[in-house]
Design an enzyme around this catalytic site. Structure first.
Site, short mmCIF file in Angstrom:
data_model
loop_
_atom_site.label_atom_id
_atom_site.label_comp_id
_atom_site.label_asym_id
_atom_site.label_seq_id
_atom_site.Cartn_x
_atom_site.Cartn_y
_atom_site.Cartn_z
N LYS A 115 0.94 -1.64 0.09
CA LYS A 115 0.11 0.24 0.19
C LYS A 115 0.98 1.26 0.27
O LYS A 115 0.06 2.53 -0.67
CB LYS A 115 -0.93 -0.30 0.87
CG LYS A 115 -2.17 -1.47 1.32
CD LYS A 115 -2.81 -0.95 0.26
CE LYS A 115 -3.89 -1.37 -0.17
NZ LYS A 115 -4.62 -2.69 0.58
N LYS A 197 -3.15 -12.07 -8.73
CA LYS A 197 -3.86 -12.49 -8.14
C LYS A 197 -5.22 -11.74 -8.81
O LYS A 197 -4.91 -10.56 -9.16
CB LYS A 197 -4.06 -12.44 -6.50
CG LYS A 197 -4.28 -11.16 -6.18
CD LYS A 197 -4.55 -11.42 -5.27
CE LYS A 197 -3.79 -9.99 -3.82
NZ LYS A 197 -5.27 -9.94 -2.98
N LYS A 200 -9.55 -6.95 -6.74
CA LYS A 200 -11.24 -5.36 -6.68
C LYS A 200 -10.42 -4.13 -7.49
O LYS A 200 -10.97 -3.75 -8.17
CB LYS A 200 -11.22 -4.78 -5.64
CG LYS A 200 -12.37 -6.55 -4.31
CD LYS A 200 -13.51 -5.48 -3.40
CE LYS A 200 -13.45 -6.24 -2.38
NZ LYS A 200 -12.76 -5.99 -1.11
P1 TYM Z 1 -10.34 -8.11 0.54
O1 TYM Z 1 -11.61 -7.18 0.91
O2 TYM Z 1 -9.54 -7.78 0.56
O3 TYM Z 1 -11.02 -9.26 0.60
C1 TYM Z 1 -11.74 -10.09 0.60
C2 TYM Z 1 -12.12 -11.85 1.05
O4 TYM Z 1 -11.29 -12.69 -0.58
C3 TYM Z 1 -10.69 -13.06 -0.39
N1 TYM Z 1 -9.39 -12.84 -2.19
C4 TYM Z 1 -9.26 -13.93 -2.34
N2 TYM Z 1 -8.79 -15.17 -2.23
C5 TYM Z 1 -8.61 -16.47 -2.97
N3 TYM Z 1 -8.10 -15.08 -3.91
C6 TYM Z 1 -7.78 -14.35 -4.71
N4 TYM Z 1 -8.01 -13.94 -5.08
C7 TYM Z 1 -8.53 -13.35 -3.60
N5 TYM Z 1 -8.87 -11.58 -3.75
C8 TYM Z 1 -9.62 -11.58 -1.92
C9 TYM Z 1 -9.77 -12.40 0.90
O5 TYM Z 1 -8.42 -12.63 1.40
C10 TYM Z 1 -11.00 -11.92 1.79
O6 TYM Z 1 -10.56 -12.79 2.12
N6 TYM Z 1 -8.56 -7.60 5.76
C11 TYM Z 1 -9.59 -8.14 4.84
C12 TYM Z 1 -11.14 -7.99 5.03
C13 TYM Z 1 -10.98 -8.20 7.13
C14 TYM Z 1 -11.61 -9.42 7.29
C15 TYM Z 1 -10.94 -8.45 8.63
C16 TYM Z 1 -11.01 -10.28 7.06
C17 TYM Z 1 -11.60 -7.11 7.14
N7 TYM Z 1 -11.26 -7.63 9.15
C18 TYM Z 1 -11.73 -10.01 9.31
C19 TYM Z 1 -10.99 -11.62 8.08
C20 TYM Z 1 -11.14 -11.03 9.31
C21 TYM Z 1 -9.27 -7.88 3.28
O7 TYM Z 1 -9.04 -6.26 2.83
O8 TYM Z 1 -9.81 -8.78 2.74
#
Ligand code: TYM
Length: 334
Positions: A115, A197, A200
């Site tokens: 970031k 990967k 978003k």
């Molecule tokens: P975020 O919003 O980036 O992604 C949400 C979930 O999607 C999974 N993910 C993927 N899995 C496989 N392949 C991909 N290409 C891929 N892109 C995204 C992420 O691993 C995630 O499970 N920090 C977290 C949000 C968060 C959170 C939490 C998660 C905030 N508090 C507490 C678990 C527990 C995040 O940015 O996810």
């Protein structure tokens, strides 16, 4: 007496449209886990402020993530589906945990370093302590399992460290949270261009969103990188071909995957046909989710009810934990 269910927690940031990575890394597991566990799933709106300070689109995006989660099969009657900012106890626990998190370890976090590279003009303290807030989300419910994709592995390791540090200093309050996937390993859904990967915000043409219409899905899949095909039987696959097969395994029938695997191994594979098949299987997979999500998204009253009910369940669990936390820390003076 009924055995108490084990606790599950996870979250998704409302920073853009949900994609196939979010589905296979996270939401697919949520849907299965809701049958066996006590589940807390939330929209991480506070986390999104670390990189998206402009809140104009936030409400729409929060609604979208909720609607897409429900469209994928999450049942708000079975789980607590809520918005992070509605549970104020999160911020209190985040504050306490910040005293147990060291600058050095936070600066070493891979997502923080990424970031900083992407937004050098907005390296705020919230970004640095992002994994601390994530830990607060999880341990606020004393959760044991956290369904996430591979990219969250380091954050989960940090969550374990912070939880253990708290227990060590103030007494046992929290279980160790573990990253969870029903398969053997955490999942990483690759992008269609063979680089990195699905995500978003990075390279939207190489990512399949749950909101993409049928023609866009077809176009994206047909543009995926291929080559002229193997010339030696049973050759290893280059990464970008391996990725296409990986995507196929997620959405296509086993016999279809086997047919193309065997074509590949005897050098008769036609990538045009393979991509056409993958495109149709993707359309069949994504379009019902898209249609359900559109329908749910238009029902603001329903979404408000879901959020309210979810927040209530989450607050009940959070309040009970915070009682234990304050007691353990000696913050009870009456
Ligand atoms: P975020 O919003 O980036 O992604 C949400 C979930 O999607 C999974 N993910 C993927 N899995 C496989 N392949 C991909 N290409 C891929 N892109 C995204 C992420 O691993 C995630 O499970 N920090 C977290 C949000 C968060 C959170 C939490 C998660 C905030 N508090 C507490 C678990 C527990 C995040 O940015 O996810």
């Amino acid at each position: 007496m009924e055995k108490k269910k084990e606790i599950v927690m996870s979250g998704i940031r409302p920073t853009g449209f949900l994609h196939l990575g979010n589905y296979f890394g996270a939401v697919r597991n949520y849907v299965r886990m809701q049958e066996e566990f006590e589940c807390y799933f939330m929209v991480a709106d506070l986390h999104s402020l670390t990189t998206h300070p402009d809140t104009k689109e936030l409400k729409t995006n929060v609604h979208r993530v909720l609607a897409e989660n429900i469209a994928c099969g999450l049942d708000p009657e079975k789980v607590a589906l809520y918005c992070q900012s509605h549970v104020y106890e999160t911020s209190e626990l985040y504050l306490y945990l910040n005293m147990l998190a060291y600058k050095g370890e936070l600066e070493k976090t891979v997502t923080f370093k990424d970031k900083v590279r992407q937004h050098p003009d907005n390296v705020n303290a919230g970004l640095l302590t992002y994994p601390v807030l994530q830990t607060a989300d999880i341990i606020l419910h004393r959760a044991k399992y956290v369904p996430v994709g591979k990219d969250q592995e380091q954050h989960l390791e940090m969550a374990r460290n912070f939880a253990n540090r708290f227990n060590h200093r103030y007494g046992e309050v929290f279980p160790e949270p573990m990253a969870f996937n029903y398969g053997d390993e955490l999942i990483k859904v690759p992008s269609l261009d063979g680089a990195g990967k699905m995500s978003k915000s990075i390279n939207q043409y190489a990512t399949l969103y749950l909101s993409d219409d049928d023609n866009l899905i077809r176009k994206k899949v047909m543009k995926a990188k291929t080559d002229s095909g193997p010339t030696e039987p049973n050759s290893p696959k280059p990464d970008y071909i391996e990725n296409i097969f990986l995507l196929m395994k997620l959405v296509s029938a086993t016999d279809v995957v086997e047919k193309f695997e065997s074509d590949y191994n005897n050098c008769t594979v036609r990538y045009g046909d393979l991509k056409k098949q993958l495109a149709e299987d993707m359309v069949a997979f994504i379009s019902p989710i898209r249609e359900r999500a559109e329908h749910i998204r238009n029902d603001e009253k329903y979404l408000r009810d879901v959020m309210e009910k979810g927040a209530e369940k989450a607050r009940t669990s959070a309040k009970a934990t915070m009682e234990l936390v304050r007691q353990a820390m000696g913050l009870n003076y009456f």
